[in-house]
Design a protein around this motif. Structure first.
Motif, PDB file in Angstrom:
ATOM      1  N   TYR A  66       0.799  -1.220   0.000  1.00  0.00           N
ATOM      2  CA  TYR A  66       0.000   0.000   0.000  1.00  0.00           C
ATOM      3  C   TYR A  66       0.832   1.270   0.000  1.00  0.00           C
ATOM      4  O   TYR A  66       0.462   2.258  -0.601  1.00  0.00           O
ATOM      5  N   PRO A 111      -5.421   0.608   5.742  1.00  0.00           N
ATOM      6  CA  PRO A 111      -5.808  -0.158   4.558  1.00  0.00           C
ATOM      7  C   PRO A 111      -6.572  -1.430   4.896  1.00  0.00           C
ATOM      8  O   PRO A 111      -7.298  -1.957   4.053  1.00  0.00           O
ATOM      9  N   HIS A 150      -7.624   1.671   0.601  1.00  0.00           N
ATOM     10  CA  HIS A 150      -7.152   0.458  -0.032  1.00  0.00           C
ATOM     11  C   HIS A 150      -7.415   0.491  -1.522  1.00  0.00           C
ATOM     12  O   HIS A 150      -6.845  -0.256  -2.271  1.00  0.00           O
TER      13      HIS A 150
END
Lengths: 306, 404
Positions: free
Chosen positions: B244, B359, B387
């Motif tokens: 991420y 996330p 996300h």
């Protein structure tokens, strides 16, 4: 050129005569815009010749080009009209001394003589045998408010000045909007325009452009340049070079009397093609790493000529 | 575009009955097909498209195509779809020729001339109606939404960052930049003097014209200023966040290049300031430089210690009552939880808002059970998920509100 007798072929031919090479689809859109009285919205990467279309068309139609360059914070005052404030003040002072008629002065200082015309008003007011070409450049850089305002002007082609009244266009200007797509244009504005996306040119088209602009260039060099550009555009650079860069580069190579591309020449003149330090650096790496292989490019160029 | 040929075929079939009733009806039907496929088309565009055909030689396929596409399409991304729909629609059943006129009615239709003509009228009207009613609705929709000026395809918007390909991540980067720009150019309610403002500033006009003996010669105007809010980003780059952090740093990179006063930090077991590292045009290179120069990239996590370092070294100069602190982390912490709690409390007292982006929040059965997250929760103003692209849009809106 008489706008009533235009055809798609004539548009394409006329643009070509002014050294603008365009494909038939673009010629069709330009022709339709003249025939239907609809503005054109041109989008495409930087340097593919969006602005140039309007400029060349003004030449072709033998008419005035009125250009409005957009920027953040552009407002109606700069685009439309403004009262010539200092001049009005002077006039009032003068009348004070002369002890003139107050009402008369008041009507007079709000007349056209005291109006500073900006591009949009100018485009609407111009009268001549052919309408002017109005180029609204990089509309994506202006604010949303300006876009809304523009929508109003482009739908009616009239402008209301409270002190004078409504000024209606005697003839609709040929309007071209360009955008680099740094943001989306509002649907309402898009809907009023003919849309055309100008892509990077193919090898053949780019070659033709180079040969038209520089008739004295060696055919082989032109082919090398174009093959190089085609290759580079496939790669991952921050700013991919457009046709404008190709022409700059070709002109630079001509000035330096270089007749073929070798590594040294490329390195020396790359400033014409890439304008960011990171991209120049990246290019060097690719040249050394042979991901960008000059010999291969030459071979490809030769294949095109066959 | 992930629209299959079957979908296009079905859309073409659906509007086939209206075909073969003159050019206008055909163009309207084609407009309806495009609409079915998700292209925004208004009635005026469809009408203009059929008007445009008067000017071109419809037997020339290229011209015909250009006339339709320039009127009906207004986005590069839709051009490919247009071409596919065009090829599917303007093809007769018998040959590859174009059929524009009434000559070949579908043979399946019952041939009762009177009924047929009234039917055609209705059909055309129906089409007109459906186009115009949706046009109005379309307008509303576009005006309501303040931020996402870029709309990638549905699937992209919902795809998790952790499984993106190269092409997709390019599209995402572009979207990220647009959102960041939008947030960055918030207008403030306060005004400042400017050369080209909307209204006259009487006070400054008087003052400036004193030199002319009080005669008003120069006007001073003012306009709304663009609000400059500070944003400090603390991004977790420990192993659990790997897939991420790349995108989130990119988001902040976008913000930093548009906004005044964004400071970016990454942390894992220790804290590093990377503001200067991402101040370049080349984001890919920047990411590489960061991972090379940061200690503990993809390693373990000690959130408490990292925050302590931030509070001690950077907060006094960087964080004020106008600063929004954005923390991106999944909250998995191997350090001392009491330290974490103490530090985040200190930070909360000093700054304007704390936003925590997690996330993992998106996954259905996630609950902020890990101790680090639980300790921090009471001090957060906003707890959001990041996300996928949609969640970034939400984040954009939240930031926009906060900054305004």
């Amino acid at each position: 050129m008489n706008p009533k007798k235009l055809t798609i072929e004539k548009v394409q031919e006329a643009l070509r005569k002014e050294k603008y090479i365009c494909d038939r689809a673009l010629a069709t859109v330009v022709y339709l815009s003249i025939a239907m009285g609809k503005p054109v919205l041109l989008e495409g990467e930087a340097g593919v010749g969006k602005t140039e279309v309007a400029k060349v068309l003004a030449e072709v139609m033998e008419t005035k080009l009125i250009r409005l360059q957009c920027y953040e914070g552009l407002d109606a005052n700069t685009a439309l009209y403004e009262w010539n404030y200092p001049k009005q003040m002077l006039r009032i002072k003068l009348e004070e001394v002369r002890r003139g008629d107050r009402d008369a002065v008041e009507t007079e200082i709000f007349s056209e003589e005291y109006l500073v015309k900006r591009p949009l008003l100018e485009a609407i007011q111009t009268d001549g045998s052919t309408p002017p070409v109005l180029l609204i450049d990089e509309i994506d850089r202006a604010d949303m408010e300006f876009e809304a305002f523009l929508l109003e002007v482009l739908s009616d082609f009239q402008i209301t000045i409270p002190e004078i009244g409504t000024i209606r266009a005697k003839q609709r200007p040929y309007v071209f909007l360009t955008s680099n797509r740094t943001r989306e244009i509002h649907d309402a504005l898009k809907r009023r325009c003919l849309y055309h996306w100008i892509d990077y040119p193919t090898f053949d088209k780019e070659y033709e452009i180079v040969m038209t602009r520089f008739p004295h260039i060696r055919e082989q060099l032109a082919r090398h340049i174009c093959a190089f550009m085609q290759q580079v555009r496939q790669m991952n650079f921050y700013k991919r070079p457009g046709v404008a860069e190709t022409l700059d580069w070709a002109s630079a190579l001509l000035t330096l009397n270089r007749h073929e591309l070798d590594e040294k020449t490329v390195e020396e003149t790359m400033g014409c093609v890439f304008k960011y330090r990171e991209d120049l650096h990246h290019l060097q790496e690719e040249l050394v790493g042979k991901k960008l292989d000059l010999e291969h490019i030459m071979k490809e160029a030769a294949a095109h000529s066959a | 575009m992930e629209i299959s040929d079957e979908t296009i075929g079905r859309a073409v079939e659906r509007f086939a009955p209206v075909r073969g009733q003159g050019t206008v009806a055909n163009v309207l039907a084609f407009g309806r097909v495009l609409k079915e496929l998700g292209v925004k088309i208004g009635l005026s565009q469809a009408m203009d498209a059929s008007r445009a055909l008067e000017f071109v030689d419809v037997a020339r396929k290229g011209d015909f195509r250009a006339a339709l596409s320039s009127n009906l399409i207004s986005d590069k991304e839709e051009l490919e779809l247009f071409d596919r729909a065009f090829n599917a629609f303007w093809r007769t059943r018998r040959s590859g020729e174009l059929s524009l006129e009434t000559s070949d009615l579908p043979s399946l239709q019952p041939t009762e001339p009177e009924k047929d003509s009234t039917g055609s009228g209705e059909n055309v009207e129906e089409l007109l109606e459906s186009l115009s009613s949706q046009e109005a609705r379309g307008d509303e929709e576009t005006q309501e939404i303040p931020i996402p000026t870029y709309s990638p395809s549905e699937s992209l918007a919902k795809k998790d960052f952790s499984d993106l390909g190269i092409e997709e991540s390019r599209a995402i980067s572009r979207a990220i930049l647009l959102i960041a720009t939008k947030i960055a150019t918030q207008v403030s309610r306060r005004k400042k003097r400017s050369v080209k403002g909307d209204e006259v500033d009487p006070r400054w006009t008087m003052r400036k014209n004193i030199k002319y003996g009080g005669e008003v010669i120069d006007l001073v105007t003012r306009k709304r200023r663009i609000k400059k809010t500070r944003v400090v980003l603390l991004c977790d780059v420990s192993g659990s966040m790997d897939c991420y952090s790349r995108f989130l740093i990119q988001f902040m990179y976008g913000l930093q290049n548009e906004l005044w006063g964004v400071e970016t930090f990454v942390f894992s077991t220790a804290l590093s300031r990377i503001t200067h590292l991402i101040r370049s045009k080349d984001i890919a290179g920047a990411l590489e430089r960061i991972s090379n120069s940061v200690v503990g990239w993809s390693g373990g996590t000690n959130i408490g210690r990292s925050f302590a370092a931030f509070n001690r070294e950077f907060a006094p100069t960087l964080v004020t009552h106008r600063t929004v602190v954005v923390i991106i982390s999944d909250g998995w912490d191997r350090g001392d939880v009491t330290l974490l709690e103490r530090e985040i409390r200190t930070l909360r007292r000093r700054c304007y808002k704390i936003i925590w982006l997690n996330p993992l929040l998106a996954s259905e059965n996630y609950e902020p059970l890990c101790k680090g997250m639980q300790a921090a929760l009471p001090y957060l103003d906003v707890f959001l998920s990041v996300h996928n692209l949609n969640s970034l849009v939400t984040l954009g809106r939240t930031l926009q509100k906060m900054v305004a």
